[in-house]
Scaffold this active site. Structure first.
Site, PDB file in Angstrom:
ATOM      1  N   HIS A  33       0.843  -1.188   0.000  1.00  0.00           N
ATOM      2  CA  HIS A  33       0.000   0.000   0.000  1.00  0.00           C
ATOM      3  C   HIS A  33       0.885   1.247   0.000  1.00  0.00           C
ATOM      4  O   HIS A  33       2.101   1.164   0.208  1.00  0.00           O
ATOM      5  CB  HIS A  33      -0.946   0.010   1.221  1.00  0.00           C
ATOM      6  CG  HIS A  33      -0.265   0.088   2.542  1.00  0.00           C
ATOM      7  ND1 HIS A  33      -0.162  -0.966   3.409  1.00  0.00           N
ATOM      8  CD2 HIS A  33       0.356   1.120   3.163  1.00  0.00           C
ATOM      9  CE1 HIS A  33       0.478  -0.601   4.492  1.00  0.00           C
ATOM     10  NE2 HIS A  33       0.814   0.670   4.365  1.00  0.00           N
TER      11      HIS A  33
HETATM   12  P1  TYD Z   1      -1.829  -2.556   7.622  1.00  0.00           P
HETATM   13  O1  TYD Z   1      -1.348  -1.144   7.747  1.00  0.00           O
HETATM   14  O2  TYD Z   1      -2.581  -2.922   6.380  1.00  0.00           O
HETATM   15  O3  TYD Z   1      -0.611  -3.557   7.816  1.00  0.00           O
HETATM   16  P2  TYD Z   1       0.457  -4.119   6.715  1.00  0.00           P
HETATM   17  O4  TYD Z   1       0.719  -3.023   5.746  1.00  0.00           O
HETATM   18  O5  TYD Z   1       1.658  -4.487   7.486  1.00  0.00           O
HETATM   19  O6  TYD Z   1      -0.153  -5.314   6.080  1.00  0.00           O
HETATM   20  O7  TYD Z   1      -2.729  -2.887   8.897  1.00  0.00           O
HETATM   21  C1  TYD Z   1      -3.237  -4.182   9.147  1.00  0.00           C
HETATM   22  C2  TYD Z   1      -4.525  -4.046   9.946  1.00  0.00           C
HETATM   23  O8  TYD Z   1      -4.305  -3.364  11.161  1.00  0.00           O
HETATM   24  C3  TYD Z   1      -5.617  -3.272   9.211  1.00  0.00           C
HETATM   25  O9  TYD Z   1      -6.842  -3.944   9.451  1.00  0.00           O
HETATM   26  C4  TYD Z   1      -5.670  -1.933   9.892  1.00  0.00           C
HETATM   27  C5  TYD Z   1      -5.155  -2.225  11.281  1.00  0.00           C
HETATM   28  N1  TYD Z   1      -4.414  -1.085  11.862  1.00  0.00           N
HETATM   29  C6  TYD Z   1      -5.005  -0.281  12.806  1.00  0.00           C
HETATM   30  O10 TYD Z   1      -6.177  -0.489  13.187  1.00  0.00           O
HETATM   31  N2  TYD Z   1      -4.295   0.757  13.348  1.00  0.00           N
HETATM   32  C7  TYD Z   1      -3.013   1.019  12.964  1.00  0.00           C
HETATM   33  O11 TYD Z   1      -2.395   1.990  13.478  1.00  0.00           O
HETATM   34  C8  TYD Z   1      -2.407   0.191  11.941  1.00  0.00           C
HETATM   35  C9  TYD Z   1      -1.019   0.464  11.455  1.00  0.00           C
HETATM   36  C10 TYD Z   1      -3.139  -0.855  11.424  1.00  0.00           C
END
Ligand code: TYD
Length: 133
Positions: free
Chosen positions: A50
Site C-alpha cells: 500500500h
Molecule cells: P496494515 O497497515 O494494512 O498492515 P500491513 O501493511 O503491514 O499489512 O494494517 C493491518 C490491519 O491493522 C488493518 O486492518 C488496519 C489495522 N491497523 C489499525 O487499526 N491501526 C493502525 O495503526 C495500523 C497500522 C493498522
C-alpha cells in the site's frame, strides 16, 4: 524517490547493550502521533502493499532483518533494515512492500498521524493514478 536513511542516536554501554532514541520534531520532521510495530512474521512473508496519501513515517527494525521495497511508480528500491541505529524516513506517496528476511524480526513505525483507513491506497493501479495526479 522521497525517502532518507537516518541514523538513530545510539549509545553503547560496555558489554551491556545499547540504547537508541529519537524525538518527534527534534530528530524527525514531524510530531509523532502514533507508534506501531509488527511482530511474529515468519521468514519469507511479505506485508505492506500500500501507499499513504499524506502520512509520514519512520520505519526501523531494532531486532532482525527486513527488506523494505519502495516504489515511486517509476523506480523501485530495496533497502535492508537490520540495525537498531538505522531507520528509513518515508514521505507520503510511496508504495511499500516489506519482506521478512528473518523470522520474528520486528518492524517499528513512528507515524505523523493517527490511524485513518482513508489515507491508504491499497490498489497499485490507483497508486499509479494518484502519482500522476
Ligand atoms: P496494515 O497497515 O494494512 O498492515 P500491513 O501493511 O503491514 O499489512 O494494517 C493491518 C490491519 O491493522 C488493518 O486492518 C488496519 C489495522 N491497523 C489499525 O487499526 N491501526 C493502525 O495503526 C495500523 C497500522 C493498522
Amino acid at each position: 524517490m522521497k525517502y532518507s536513511i537516518i541514523n538513530i542516536k545510539t549509545i553503547e554501554a560496555e558489554q551491556c547493550g545499547r540504547i537508541s532514541f529519537f524525538e518527534g520534531l527534534h530528530d524527525l520532521p514531524f510530531e509523532i502521533k502514533r507508534i506501531y510495530y509488527i511482530s511474529g512474521v515468519p521468514e519469507g512473508k511479505m506485508r505492506g502493499f500500500h501507499a499513504h496519501k499524506t502520512l509520514q513515517q519512520l520505519l526501523f527494525c531494532p531486532y532482525g532483518e527486513i527488506e523494505i521495497i519502495l516504489d515511486s511508480g517509476e523506480d523501485r528500491e530495496h533497502i535492508i533494515l537490520n540495525r537498531p541505529d538505522q531507520g528509513i524516513l518515508l514521505t507520503s506517496g510511496l508504495w511499500r512492500e516489506m519482506l521478512w528476511k528473518k523470522s520474528d524480526s520486528v518492524l517499528c513505525v513512528a507515524a505523523s498521524d493517527f490511524y485513518d483507513p482513508e489515507d491508504y491506497i491499497r490498489d497499485y493501479d490507483r497508486f499509479l493514478a494518484f502519482r500522476k495526479s
